[in-house]
Design an enzyme around this catalytic site. Sequence first.
Site, PDB file in Angstrom:
ATOM      1  N   TYR A  15       2.335 -33.685-101.343  1.00 35.73           N
ATOM      2  CA  TYR A  15       3.133 -34.010-102.528  1.00 35.73           C
ATOM      3  C   TYR A  15       2.831 -35.411-103.048  1.00 35.73           C
ATOM      4  CZ  TYR A  15       5.830 -29.953-101.009  1.00 35.73           C
ATOM      5  OH  TYR A  15       6.207 -28.703-100.620  1.00 35.73           O
ATOM      6  N   TYR A 143      13.472 -22.440-103.448  1.00 29.87           N
ATOM      7  CA  TYR A 143      12.250 -22.897-102.788  1.00 29.87           C
ATOM      8  C   TYR A 143      12.267 -22.347-101.366  1.00 29.87           C
ATOM      9  CZ  TYR A 143       8.885 -25.763-100.318  1.00 29.87           C
ATOM     10  OH  TYR A 143       7.832 -26.167 -99.539  1.00 29.87           O
ATOM     11  N   ASP A 237      17.620 -17.677 -95.818  1.00 28.28           N
ATOM     12  CA  ASP A 237      16.693 -18.757 -95.492  1.00 28.28           C
ATOM     13  C   ASP A 237      17.525 -19.982 -95.118  1.00 28.28           C
ATOM     14  OD1 ASP A 237      14.965 -20.879 -95.399  1.00 28.28           O
ATOM     15  OD2 ASP A 237      13.940 -20.441 -97.282  1.00 28.28           O
ATOM     16  N   LYS A 266      12.866 -26.549 -89.304  1.00 26.23           N
ATOM     17  CA  LYS A 266      13.351 -27.915 -89.491  1.00 26.23           C
ATOM     18  C   LYS A 266      14.164 -28.414 -88.293  1.00 26.23           C
ATOM     19  CE  LYS A 266      12.898 -28.298 -94.489  1.00 26.23           C
ATOM     20  NZ  LYS A 266      11.718 -29.170 -94.459  1.00 26.23           N
TER      21      LYS A 266
END
Length: 442
Positions: A15, A143, A237, A266
């Site tokens: 990014y 996302y 998710d 995560k």
Amino acid sequence: MSLAQRDAAVLWHPYTQMQTAPLPIPVVRGEGAWLIAEDGTRYLDAVASWWVNLHGHAHPHITQRVSAQLATLEHVIFAGFTHPAAVELAEGLLQILPSTQNRIFYSDNGATSVEVAIKMALQYFHNHGQPQRRTIIAFRDSYHGDTFGAMSVSARSAFTAPFAPLLFNVEFIDVPVPGREAEVMAQMASLAQRDDIAAFIFEPLVLGTAGMVMYEPESLDALLSICRRHDIFIIADEVMTGFGRTGRLFASDYLREQPDIMCLSKGLTGGTMALGVTSCSAAIYEAFLSSDRTKTFFHGHSYTANPVACAAGLASLDLLLAPESFADRQRIAAAHAQFAQELHGLPGIREVRQRGTILAVEFAPDETTSYFSRLRDEFYALAIARGVLLRPLGNIVYVLPPYCISNAELRLVYDTMLAMRELVVRAATATAPASLPEFPHD
């Protein structure tokens, strides 16, 4: 050369527009909620290093568990073999996941956990002789990751534009934010009538990169009830929302209708190692049991169920379920709520949103939440100069800290956000006309 200069000679960062980006900050050590740079400068990690760090950097309990695993077994192929850490972590997760979850499938990260979920749902119907059921429903601003399946079920944007012809078709519905619930229910009800819909994938209660957009459990339950009536699989998710971020262990714990499939990563290892999990119901698992080997779930990774990553997951789970961690999450949520009240009605603030340990402040007058908003770089630089790591989403700045962060450290973050507000107010004052033009009355 400095570490940052050596980095610039050989590395390509995510990014990041490498032509214009400043040199990266070289971090050599972590300690609790802090990152320590090569020159000794300390940065408060208010975003948990991309939402992964639950308990603080270099936590001794995780360090000990990982070290012991490394000295015992670093890796073993997971096809035809198993090991204690994989079994124990699966057992521990199934004890705290919603009761609909029955099996654990390991992968490498959040995006791959989503890929696995999509493939599970689509192959379920293929195995049951319904190959036409291959369309996924997702939220318009969602996302789910950067691999091709995960990109396909994510919002179309500048991030996905170069690959648009290669993404599979998805039916997008709007997010049921307050005031739009009925409209979104109608969108879902219409799509659910079709015979090609396989699953609905969503970020429960908080859409992360959309700008920490938040909506209510009751609205999501209503959407899931429609899915349930039409045998559409429910995929939650929870890569970002899992492991206590929303105030409960999982955002799905707020729901009446529980998912068929869940995606986790995560915080799974406390931010120590890359690891992904896709959990599923017994019905989905059983659809792959057959004497016909073509009905096998043909998915895997070289590092599936890596023992060291699983050991980190077990250590993180120990810490997460300790009373001290629960108290810390409550304390952070209370501090966020108090700061939200402090911001109420102030110039330069458009909206403040909170769910558990997640706080998001949307600044005015910028009219876009785009990643390319002019305010993004100004906010980021301001925070770094004050020793705080924040990664604004356009004109939206969020706090998603490690649970070990103290109240004094939170105050440093809040004061940084107040400085951002002052920046916005000064800019608005500087550009405002000296007097309003006069117009004739009708």
